[in-house]
Design a protein around this motif. Structure first.
Motif, PDB file in Angstrom:
ATOM      1  N   ARG A 159       2.754   6.435   1.738  1.00 29.16           N
ATOM      2  CA  ARG A 159       1.690   5.461   1.436  1.00 29.16           C
ATOM      3  C   ARG A 159       0.586   5.513   2.493  1.00 29.16           C
ATOM      4  O   ARG A 159      -0.597   5.633   2.186  1.00 29.16           O
ATOM      5  CB  ARG A 159       2.292   4.049   1.380  1.00 29.16           C
ATOM      6  CG  ARG A 159       1.286   2.964   1.033  1.00 29.16           C
ATOM      7  CD  ARG A 159       1.811   1.586   1.378  1.00 29.16           C
ATOM      8  NE  ARG A 159       2.194   1.543   2.803  1.00 29.16           N
ATOM      9  CZ  ARG A 159       3.324   1.001   3.272  1.00 29.16           C
ATOM     10  NH1 ARG A 159       4.191   0.441   2.458  1.00 29.16           N
ATOM     11  NH2 ARG A 159       3.601   1.014   4.562  1.00 29.16           N
ATOM     12  N   ASP A 160       0.995   5.505   3.772  1.00 27.84           N
ATOM     13  CA  ASP A 160      -0.011   5.529   4.840  1.00 27.84           C
ATOM     14  C   ASP A 160      -0.799   6.835   4.816  1.00 27.84           C
ATOM     15  O   ASP A 160      -2.004   6.858   5.084  1.00 27.84           O
ATOM     16  CB  ASP A 160       0.672   5.363   6.211  1.00 27.84           C
ATOM     17  CG  ASP A 160       1.308   3.982   6.344  1.00 27.84           C
ATOM     18  OD1 ASP A 160       0.963   3.100   5.526  1.00 27.84           O
ATOM     19  OD2 ASP A 160       2.163   3.804   7.238  1.00 27.84           O
ATOM     20  N   ARG A 163      -3.319   6.797   2.026  1.00 27.59           N
ATOM     21  CA  ARG A 163      -4.444   5.918   2.364  1.00 27.59           C
ATOM     22  C   ARG A 163      -5.425   6.677   3.279  1.00 27.59           C
ATOM     23  O   ARG A 163      -6.631   6.681   3.055  1.00 27.59           O
ATOM     24  CB  ARG A 163      -3.922   4.654   3.064  1.00 27.59           C
ATOM     25  CG  ARG A 163      -5.013   3.613   3.245  1.00 27.59           C
ATOM     26  CD  ARG A 163      -4.605   2.460   4.138  1.00 27.59           C
ATOM     27  NE  ARG A 163      -3.466   1.714   3.666  1.00 27.59           N
ATOM     28  CZ  ARG A 163      -2.377   1.428   4.389  1.00 27.59           C
ATOM     29  NH1 ARG A 163      -2.273   1.855   5.639  1.00 27.59           N
ATOM     30  NH2 ARG A 163      -1.377   0.726   3.888  1.00 27.59           N
ATOM     31  N   ARG A 164      -4.859   7.374   4.279  1.00 26.55           N
ATOM     32  CA  ARG A 164      -5.727   8.128   5.207  1.00 26.55           C
ATOM     33  C   ARG A 164      -6.409   9.290   4.493  1.00 26.55           C
ATOM     34  O   ARG A 164      -7.570   9.595   4.734  1.00 26.55           O
ATOM     35  CB  ARG A 164      -4.897   8.665   6.382  1.00 26.55           C
ATOM     36  CG  ARG A 164      -4.889   7.735   7.585  1.00 26.55           C
ATOM     37  CD  ARG A 164      -4.222   8.403   8.775  1.00 26.55           C
ATOM     38  NE  ARG A 164      -2.786   8.534   8.570  1.00 26.55           N
ATOM     39  CZ  ARG A 164      -2.113   9.677   8.532  1.00 26.55           C
ATOM     40  NH1 ARG A 164      -2.743  10.823   8.708  1.00 26.55           N
ATOM     41  NH2 ARG A 164      -0.808   9.695   8.344  1.00 26.55           N
TER      42      ARG A 164
END
Ligand SMILES: Cc1ncc(COP(=O)(O)O)c(C=O)c1O
Length: 391
Positions: A159-160, A163-164
């Motif tokens: 997920r992170d 997002r990045r």
């Protein structure tokens, strides 16, 4: 060549059919990269004779001189039936498929369809090294979302990373390895549904490399396109790993319903790359090779158990979690204190070739990958050589 005798009650274990002397006559990369005193347990080639239906189909084509260009949808139809029977997935629509030269070139073409130069492609190291090479070669940025310590997807990290990856307005793709090479993890339906939800949330396009899907035992393979939200995905499949057909080039790209328009933009010339004889071989494997595949999977199970026992007895410092899929074993050798590249030590001192963990990305240092698709005798000899390297 040693032919497998076909018995009415079932197929014999193809991993026991060829002797080391016969295997050393092969001219492929597994057998010709190292000198003859090295035992090769590295690249993903299997030490098996081909399934009889494949030999028959290819021989018939050669006898007929049927060696022109590929045509028609037989490969896709065979894969659709196989997917239905094997995985209970009736959603593989032949009109949403395209023949590609092989899985990695198919991956490249799918990523090209959904991203542009400089865009990020998320991968889950430790992972099949050509993911880094091919993505870099096509002028995309590899972005790592490492697996968890259990060798499975870490959905928080994913997920992170998504997002990045999309920050700054980039179009991002996620190259999912399913089942995972080298940990042998088979992603569950729940994990894949969560992947699809994250991909939708961040607008990341999923390209699933499902080449190892036929080589699953003791777990249920779930096609990415079959999970809720997977409709926008693109998958690459092939009989190449399951039936050892890497030298008979052909793969299939499969689009989910929401990715059909993307696949329709695939340049026509990509379809010139696969080999017609390759298509014939892959089609025969999927259509008529399931009994052979089952015998292979049973033999691989035996080999997995054998390796686990041998490591416990001879090399207990090596940590190993037997995988649920692929014919590869991922071995953590860090406790042996052999440095970042134990494969180099095993090769130099033990004369056994394993795949180095180093090019496999974050989480690869101090690890090696061992190819289990061989005879029990060769596995025993491989472990003996590994142990001898430590003396
Ligand atoms: C995950 C994965 N993808 C792709 C390939 C290569 O497939 P192909 O020869 O069809 O490009 C391999 C080969 O081992 C693999 O493990």
């Amino acid at each position: 060549m040693t032919r497998i005798p076909h018995e009415p009650s079932g197929e014999p274990n193809p991993l026991r059919a060829l002797t080391l002397d016969r295997l050393r006559c092969r001219t492929s990369t597994k057998w010709r990269t190292y000198p003859d005193d090295v035992l090769p347990l590295w690249v993903a080639e299997m030490d098996v004779p081909l399934a009889e239906p494949v030999v028959r189909a290819v021989t018939d084509a050669l006898e007929l001189g049927d060696t022109g260009y590929p045509a028609g949808t037989a490969y896709a139809e065979a894969l659709a039936s196989f997917a239905d029977e094997r995985w209970g997935w009736g959603g593989l629509a032949v009109e949403r498929t395209a023949i590609v030269p092989d899985v990695m070139l198919g991956v490249v073409e799918m990523i090209r369809l959904v991203t542009g130069p400089g865009d990020p492609v998320v991968v889950n190291p430790p992972v099949y090294p050509p993911f880094f090479q091919f993505v870099g070669h096509m002028d995309r940025q590899v972005v790592e979302a490492p697996l968890g310590p259990d060798g499975r997807l870490d959905l928080g990290v994913l997920r992170d990373t998504f997002r990045r990856a999309v920050s700054g307005g980039h179009r991002a793709a996620y190259l999912l390895c399913s089942p995972h090479n080298p940990t042998g993890a088979v992603h569950t339906a729940a994990e894949l549904a969560e992947v699809a939800a994250l991909a939708a949330r961040y607008g990341v396009r999923v390209v699933a490399d499902e080449i190892h899907a036929p080589v699953v035992a003791g777990a249920r393979f779930v096609p990415y396109l079959s999970v809720p939200g997977g409709e926008g995905g693109l998958s690459l499949m092939s009989a190449s790993k399951g039936w050892n057909l890497a030298g008979l080039k052909a793969g299939l790209a499969v689009a989910g319903p929401a990715a059909a328009a993307d696949l329709a933009r695939l340049p026509e010339e990509v379809g010139h790359g696969p080999s017609h004889v390759g298509v014939i071989a892959h089609t025969a494997a999927l259509r008529e090779g399931t009994a052979w595949l089952d015998a292979l999977l049973a033999g691989l199970d035996d080999n997995r158990r054998l390796l686990t026992g041998l490591l416990a007895e001879r090399l207990p410092a090596i940590a190993h979690r037997p995988g649920e899929a692929t014919y590869l074993a991922w071995l953590d050798c860090r406790a042996l204190d052999l440095g970042d590249d134990p494969a180099d030590v095993f090769l130099r001192r033990g004369r056994v070739a394993l795949s180095s963990g180093l090019p496999i990305g974050t989480g690869g240092a101090g690890r090696v990958r061992l190819n289990l698709a061989t005879s029990p005798e060769i596995i025993e000899e491989g472990v003996r050589r590994m142990a001898a390297a430590l003396r």
